[in-house]
Design a protein around this motif. Sequence first.
Motif, PDB file in Angstrom:
ATOM      1  N   VAL A 317      22.828  21.154 -29.057  1.00 50.13           N
ATOM      2  CA  VAL A 317      23.519  20.052 -28.434  1.00 50.13           C
ATOM      3  C   VAL A 317      24.783  19.982 -29.144  1.00 50.13           C
ATOM      4  N   SER A 318      24.715  19.980 -30.499  1.00 56.57           N
ATOM      5  CA  SER A 318      25.970  19.762 -31.461  1.00 56.57           C
ATOM      6  C   SER A 318      27.065  21.069 -31.432  1.00 56.57           C
ATOM      7  N   GLY A 319      26.312  22.204 -30.943  1.00 56.56           N
ATOM      8  CA  GLY A 319      27.263  23.240 -30.697  1.00 56.56           C
ATOM      9  C   GLY A 319      27.097  24.345 -31.949  1.00 56.56           C
ATOM     10  N   GLN A 320      26.368  23.878 -32.814  1.00 58.57           N
ATOM     11  CA  GLN A 320      26.152  24.671 -34.194  1.00 58.57           C
ATOM     12  C   GLN A 320      25.292  26.023 -33.854  1.00 58.57           C
ATOM     13  N   ILE A 321      24.414  25.853 -32.657  1.00 63.33           N
ATOM     14  CA  ILE A 321      23.774  27.020 -32.458  1.00 63.33           C
ATOM     15  C   ILE A 321      23.912  27.486 -30.968  1.00 63.33           C
ATOM     16  N   ASP A 322      24.185  28.622 -30.525  1.00 66.14           N
ATOM     17  CA  ASP A 322      24.414  29.144 -29.276  1.00 66.14           C
ATOM     18  C   ASP A 322      23.576  29.022 -28.334  1.00 66.14           C
ATOM     19  N   ALA A 323      23.951  28.159 -27.048  1.00 66.54           N
ATOM     20  CA  ALA A 323      22.708  27.768 -26.126  1.00 66.54           C
ATOM     21  C   ALA A 323      22.348  29.021 -25.552  1.00 66.54           C
ATOM     22  N   SER A 324      22.947  30.171 -25.745  1.00 59.24           N
ATOM     23  CA  SER A 324      22.263  31.760 -25.199  1.00 59.24           C
ATOM     24  C   SER A 324      20.978  31.844 -25.919  1.00 59.24           C
ATOM     25  N   GLN A 325      20.785  31.237 -27.085  1.00 58.39           N
ATOM     26  CA  GLN A 325      19.554  31.753 -27.725  1.00 58.39           C
ATOM     27  C   GLN A 325      18.339  30.960 -27.255  1.00 58.39           C
ATOM     28  N   LEU A 326      18.537  29.993 -26.292  1.00 57.03           N
ATOM     29  CA  LEU A 326      17.697  29.173 -25.687  1.00 57.03           C
ATOM     30  C   LEU A 326      16.495  30.354 -24.734  1.00 57.03           C
ATOM     31  N   ALA A 327      15.197  30.247 -25.060  1.00 58.26           N
ATOM     32  CA  ALA A 327      14.207  30.906 -24.438  1.00 58.26           C
ATOM     33  C   ALA A 327      13.519  30.374 -23.399  1.00 58.26           C
ATOM     34  N   GLY A 328      13.312  31.396 -22.197  1.00 57.62           N
ATOM     35  CA  GLY A 328      12.396  30.616 -21.217  1.00 57.62           C
ATOM     36  C   GLY A 328      11.402  31.209 -21.026  1.00 57.62           C
ATOM     37  N   PRO A 329      10.780  31.177 -19.742  1.00 55.15           N
ATOM     38  CA  PRO A 329       9.382  31.950 -19.391  1.00 55.15           C
ATOM     39  C   PRO A 329       9.447  33.412 -19.392  1.00 55.15           C
ATOM     40  N   VAL A 330      10.560  33.965 -18.954  1.00 52.59           N
ATOM     41  CA  VAL A 330      10.744  35.453 -18.971  1.00 52.59           C
ATOM     42  C   VAL A 330      10.829  35.798 -20.492  1.00 52.59           C
ATOM     43  N   LYS A 331      11.468  35.346 -21.249  1.00 53.28           N
ATOM     44  CA  LYS A 331      11.768  35.583 -22.721  1.00 53.28           C
ATOM     45  C   LYS A 331      10.523  35.594 -23.373  1.00 53.28           C
ATOM     46  N   ILE A 332       9.751  34.413 -23.057  1.00 48.28           N
ATOM     47  CA  ILE A 332       8.352  33.946 -23.787  1.00 48.28           C
ATOM     48  C   ILE A 332       7.440  35.018 -23.299  1.00 48.28           C
ATOM     49  N   ILE A 333       7.273  35.534 -22.195  1.00 46.24           N
ATOM     50  CA  ILE A 333       6.597  36.362 -21.715  1.00 46.24           C
ATOM     51  C   ILE A 333       6.673  37.924 -22.497  1.00 46.24           C
ATOM     52  N   ASP A 334       7.983  38.102 -22.336  1.00 48.65           N
ATOM     53  CA  ASP A 334       8.477  39.251 -22.877  1.00 48.65           C
ATOM     54  C   ASP A 334       7.967  39.501 -24.361  1.00 48.65           C
ATOM     55  N   THR A 335       8.490  38.518 -25.097  1.00 51.02           N
ATOM     56  CA  THR A 335       8.044  38.561 -26.729  1.00 51.02           C
ATOM     57  C   THR A 335       6.522  38.410 -26.850  1.00 51.02           C
ATOM     58  N   GLY A 336       5.743  37.704 -26.052  1.00 52.37           N
ATOM     59  CA  GLY A 336       4.449  37.720 -26.169  1.00 52.37           C
ATOM     60  C   GLY A 336       3.837  38.723 -25.867  1.00 52.37           C
ATOM     61  N   PHE A 410      19.704  28.516 -15.601  1.00 46.13           N
ATOM     62  CA  PHE A 410      20.617  29.006 -16.604  1.00 46.13           C
ATOM     63  C   PHE A 410      19.459  29.725 -17.511  1.00 46.13           C
ATOM     64  N   ILE A 411      18.705  29.095 -17.827  1.00 50.89           N
ATOM     65  CA  ILE A 411      17.547  29.808 -18.875  1.00 50.89           C
ATOM     66  C   ILE A 411      17.024  31.120 -18.323  1.00 50.89           C
ATOM     67  N   LEU A 412      16.677  31.043 -17.102  1.00 50.78           N
ATOM     68  CA  LEU A 412      16.129  32.300 -16.224  1.00 50.78           C
ATOM     69  C   LEU A 412      17.401  33.328 -16.465  1.00 50.78           C
ATOM     70  N   TRP A 413      18.287  33.162 -16.030  1.00 48.53           N
ATOM     71  CA  TRP A 413      19.732  34.082 -16.230  1.00 48.53           C
ATOM     72  C   TRP A 413      19.758  34.560 -17.571  1.00 48.53           C
ATOM     73  N   ASN A 414      19.774  33.751 -18.524  1.00 51.98           N
ATOM     74  CA  ASN A 414      19.721  34.014 -20.151  1.00 51.98           C
ATOM     75  C   ASN A 414      18.751  34.970 -20.363  1.00 51.98           C
ATOM     76  N   ASP A 415      17.501  34.485 -19.898  1.00 57.06           N
ATOM     77  CA  ASP A 415      16.240  35.459 -20.209  1.00 57.06           C
ATOM     78  C   ASP A 415      16.661  36.944 -19.672  1.00 57.06           C
ATOM     79  N   ILE A 416      16.819  37.182 -18.271  1.00 61.25           N
ATOM     80  CA  ILE A 416      16.899  38.326 -17.835  1.00 61.25           C
ATOM     81  C   ILE A 416      18.166  39.222 -18.437  1.00 61.25           C
ATOM     82  N   ARG A 417      19.079  38.615 -18.955  1.00 55.64           N
ATOM     83  CA  ARG A 417      20.241  39.078 -19.231  1.00 55.64           C
ATOM     84  C   ARG A 417      19.951  39.755 -20.893  1.00 55.64           C
ATOM     85  N   THR A 418      19.203  38.739 -21.713  1.00 57.05           N
ATOM     86  CA  THR A 418      18.907  39.233 -23.012  1.00 57.05           C
ATOM     87  C   THR A 418      17.645  40.003 -22.954  1.00 57.05           C
ATOM     88  N   THR A 419      16.649  40.212 -21.878  1.00 56.03           N
ATOM     89  CA  THR A 419      15.836  40.915 -22.114  1.00 56.03           C
ATOM     90  C   THR A 419      15.767  42.310 -21.499  1.00 56.03           C
TER      91      THR A 419
END
Length: 421
Positions: A317-336, A410-419
């Motif tokens: 929220v404060s901009g100190q961490i890139d929002a693209s690091q936010l993980a959603g269901p796709v990323k969580i399942i991939d990591t798990g 946004f989270i799903l797109w970010n998950d797909i892009r990073t995964t």
Amino acid sequence: MLTSVVIMLALVSALILAHELGHFWAAKWAGVRVERFGFGLPMGPTLWRKKFGQTEYCLHLLLFGGYVAFPDDSPESTIAADSTERFENQSIFNRAVIASAGIIVNAIMGWGLMIWVLLAWGVPSMQIGIEHPIALLQPKQTLSSSPELSTPYLAINQQTPARWQSHALLAQELLTPLLPMLNPSDTVQTLVIIDPIGKSQQILYPSPAYVAGITGGEKILAINNEPITGYFSEPLLSVTKAISKSGNSVSLTLQNPKTGATEVRTVKTPVAGKIGIQLSSEEVFLTAPSLWWTVTRTATLLGSVVIQNFEALGGMVSGQIDASQLAGPVKIIDTGAKLIASDGIQKGLILTAIISVILAVMNLLPIPPLDGCHLLYLLIEAIKGSPVNRQFQERLSQLGFVGMMALMVFILWNDIRTTFF
């Protein structure tokens, strides 16, 4: 890998089902009619629907979500407006129980699952060892000009075995092979690098650990008689801190890599807090000391994970961490799935337990349409003595739903892009 993906998907789905079943069971307990129980988001195709008793059960294509529908949610409901089968006609206490039931189930499920894993498989930890001794670097000192030198050179006890072009090459690749040239019993030997360009010198002592008889491969059991357990901690960091606070002498309790015997080495160093060792780490599962220890320490661990999660959100929220690091269901399942494939089902269960607790806490937030917002309405009603305007609640819920869907996209797109890319 496909099997691991299916297992992780089933575990995440179980969390969603457990949350909605919490609302379902609480509603049944209070006498509220549940007209529809849905697994998945009711935005896309419905894969399956069947009515059992008074409730219609639905399975939707978009699995990452769920809902419980009461008569209050449908203008076409045939339930009388004053019936106690409606959610709105229940007491504040009953409505609070229904609204919070999913949160409570997720919290208990995550906590219980973590306790079960730790008792069944052990407590994941890191065994810290010594990979090999390394030489120490003393602060730079001024050296008089040496114009006759054209390149830096290295000297061992004032003898020059070779010439090297860079300090980085020396430090990274050559110190370890040179250690056998140093006599472990001779503590006055020095390695001197003379740099004719910068006119400076650096003195590299033979490793104090090497002098004390540490050759590499030992496991660190204790530092200054303080055991290194690694339970729910960062043992690598704790070892580093313990050594750095020890001054010019540190006692290491080690396990010999060849005999397995325990030995104590006292390392004396000319550079306070540095003894010249390259640490290594290996993941191990330690037996939990007791059930009560597991219960209390699990609560502490999960609490710290939740705090870290909110700190990360605050950073986004404060901009100190890139929002693209936010993980959603796709990323969580991939990591798990990767954890399960490489380290076993217990790692997937631990991740599931953590996610379950995070879901519980996130749902407490007073953001529509999360459960925390309904609890906030009930608190306001209890204070002012009358319900919050229903039309206001509906409009706010609609805005919140749109916002949540935008965030989900946004989270799903970010998950797909990073995964996958």
